[in-house]
Design a protein around this motif. Structure first.
Motif, PDB file in Angstrom:
ATOM      1  N   UNK A 148      48.589  26.838  36.786  1.00 25.59           N
ATOM      2  CA  UNK A 148      48.060  27.875  37.426  1.00 25.59           C
ATOM      3  C   UNK A 148      47.939  28.816  36.597  1.00 25.59           C
ATOM      4  N   UNK A 149      47.090  29.880  36.538  1.00 23.50           N
ATOM      5  CA  UNK A 149      46.836  30.781  35.599  1.00 23.50           C
ATOM      6  C   UNK A 149      46.932  32.363  36.364  1.00 23.50           C
ATOM      7  N   UNK A 150      47.758  33.084  35.866  1.00 27.52           N
ATOM      8  CA  UNK A 150      48.041  34.431  36.300  1.00 27.52           C
ATOM      9  C   UNK A 150      47.532  35.530  35.395  1.00 27.52           C
ATOM     10  N   UNK A 151      46.583  36.394  36.027  1.00 24.46           N
ATOM     11  CA  UNK A 151      45.981  37.291  35.014  1.00 24.46           C
ATOM     12  C   UNK A 151      46.405  38.867  35.591  1.00 24.46           C
ATOM     13  N   UNK A 152      47.171  39.753  34.712  1.00 16.29           N
ATOM     14  CA  UNK A 152      47.352  41.003  35.085  1.00 16.29           C
ATOM     15  C   UNK A 152      46.352  42.023  34.247  1.00 16.29           C
ATOM     16  N   UNK A 153      45.581  42.728  35.151  1.00 12.58           N
ATOM     17  CA  UNK A 153      44.578  43.520  34.604  1.00 12.58           C
ATOM     18  C   UNK A 153      44.397  44.764  35.236  1.00 12.58           C
ATOM     19  N   UNK A 209      45.424  38.461  39.289  1.00  9.48           N
ATOM     20  CA  UNK A 209      44.512  37.576  39.976  1.00  9.48           C
ATOM     21  C   UNK A 209      45.390  36.060  39.881  1.00  9.48           C
ATOM     22  N   UNK A 210      45.443  35.443  40.637  1.00 10.09           N
ATOM     23  CA  UNK A 210      45.951  33.749  40.472  1.00 10.09           C
ATOM     24  C   UNK A 210      45.040  32.873  40.950  1.00 10.09           C
ATOM     25  N   UNK A 211      44.949  31.810  40.024  1.00 11.29           N
ATOM     26  CA  UNK A 211      43.906  30.740  40.223  1.00 11.29           C
ATOM     27  C   UNK A 211      44.485  29.606  39.602  1.00 11.29           C
ATOM     28  N   UNK A 212      43.833  28.398  39.707  1.00 15.34           N
ATOM     29  CA  UNK A 212      44.278  27.233  38.940  1.00 15.34           C
ATOM     30  C   UNK A 212      43.696  27.265  37.672  1.00 15.34           C
ATOM     31  N   UNK A 243      42.677  24.959  35.924  1.00 16.64           N
ATOM     32  CA  UNK A 243      41.289  24.131  36.026  1.00 16.64           C
ATOM     33  C   UNK A 243      40.234  25.077  36.133  1.00 16.64           C
ATOM     34  N   UNK A 244      40.318  26.203  36.729  1.00 18.89           N
ATOM     35  CA  UNK A 244      39.248  27.151  36.806  1.00 18.89           C
ATOM     36  C   UNK A 244      39.074  28.026  35.797  1.00 18.89           C
ATOM     37  N   UNK A 245      40.315  28.444  35.315  1.00 25.23           N
ATOM     38  CA  UNK A 245      40.494  29.527  34.337  1.00 25.23           C
ATOM     39  C   UNK A 245      41.723  29.403  33.437  1.00 25.23           C
ATOM     40  N   UNK A 246      41.411  28.735  32.255  1.00 25.72           N
ATOM     41  CA  UNK A 246      42.751  28.499  31.367  1.00 25.72           C
ATOM     42  C   UNK A 246      42.712  29.525  30.406  1.00 25.72           C
ATOM     43  N   UNK A 247      43.975  30.054  29.886  1.00 23.03           N
ATOM     44  CA  UNK A 247      44.250  30.952  28.902  1.00 23.03           C
ATOM     45  C   UNK A 247      43.470  30.838  27.793  1.00 23.03           C
ATOM     46  N   UNK A 248      43.112  29.509  27.383  1.00 21.15           N
ATOM     47  CA  UNK A 248      42.460  29.506  25.950  1.00 21.15           C
ATOM     48  C   UNK A 248      40.759  29.850  26.169  1.00 21.15           C
ATOM     49  N   UNK A 249      40.310  30.023  27.592  1.00 23.50           N
ATOM     50  CA  UNK A 249      38.716  30.299  27.620  1.00 23.50           C
ATOM     51  C   UNK A 249      38.581  31.692  27.728  1.00 23.50           C
ATOM     52  N   UNK A 250      39.676  32.531  27.911  1.00 26.65           N
ATOM     53  CA  UNK A 250      39.364  34.048  27.633  1.00 26.65           C
ATOM     54  C   UNK A 250      38.864  34.569  26.426  1.00 26.65           C
ATOM     55  N   UNK A 251      37.723  35.520  26.350  1.00 29.64           N
ATOM     56  CA  UNK A 251      37.093  35.649  25.154  1.00 29.64           C
ATOM     57  C   UNK A 251      37.508  36.963  24.353  1.00 29.64           C
TER      58      UNK A 251
END
Length: 221
Positions: free
Chosen positions: A124-129, A193-196, A198-206
């Motif tokens: 899972x991916x967790x984003x603090x923003x 924000x918490x998601x899979x 699969x939908x957002x991986x750390x490497x995909x953020x620009x």
């Protein structure tokens, strides 16, 4: 509507906090034929459950946990099918009903750890923003707003962009946003924000900071 976003931290995890509680463990121990456990220590209950789980065949154990968590959503045949599929596939990413992905993730990871890797390891991916509405933008940050904003800052090959292009462009309602994002928690001026993965991986953020202009679907009069 326009928003400014500043990402503080992106984490990849293989377990979500508080996904299982004492009552869950005790009920599962009953179902795995280890009833009457007196302890209320979460760690001890978890270890007992792991031992009880591994006394069963992996697919049989999966069916028991799935029945506990999803018997209101899936029938016996579907549970049996998923219990075998999840041994070879990341079912929490591939199952067609997105609203079940979070529960399937929690089930998968419990079994993954109990069986020491016999099940695929989902993440899972967790984003603090922080997110700041600009001008007259909606101040109540919903899952749809957050998801549409983040989609502007993801690699073009990202699954969300490929699957939900019409929704992101506001050509269709984006009801799926509530299931793609598993959790959106507010703490003061910050959000989590918490998601899979699969939908957002750390490497995909620009970029750690960006602005996003988004639109909302409107029914034709």
């Amino acid at each position: 509507m326009k928003y400014a976003i500043k990402i503080h931290k992106i984490s990849t995890v293989d377990e979500l906090e508080n996904s299982w509680n004492i009552e869950d463990y005790k009920e599962l121990l009953e179902r795995f034929e280890l009833p009457g456990t007196e302890t209320t220590d979460l760690k001890e209950l978890r270890e007992l459950l792991y031992m009880a789980i591994t006394d069963k065949e992996p697919s049989e154990a999966a069916a028991i946990v799935l029945d506990y968590k999803l018997s209101n959503e899936l029938n016996e045949g579907q549970i049996d099918s998923v219990s075998h599929e999840m041994l070879v596939d990341k079912i929490s990413e591939e199952y067609p009903r997105i609203e079940l992905h979070q529960t399937l993730f929690n089930v998968n990871q419990l079994l993954y750890k109990a069986f020491n890797g016999k099940f695929p390891n989902a993440k899972a991916t967790i984003v603090d923003f922080e997110i700041t509405p600009k001008a007259n933008a909606e101040k109540n940050i919903t899952k749809e707003i957050a998801l549409k904003c983040f989609a502007k800052n993801l690699d073009s090959h990202n699954v969300i962009i490929r699957l939900f292009g019409h929704q992101l462009d506001a050509d269709e309602p984006f009801e799926e946003a509530n299931d793609v994002i598993w959790g959106l928690q507010k703490n003061g001026d910050s959000y989590r924000l918490i998601t899979s993965e699969y939908f957002m991986s750390k490497e995909e953020f620009l970029s750690p900071e960006f602005e996003a202009k988004i639109d909302f679907f409107e029914e034709e009069a």
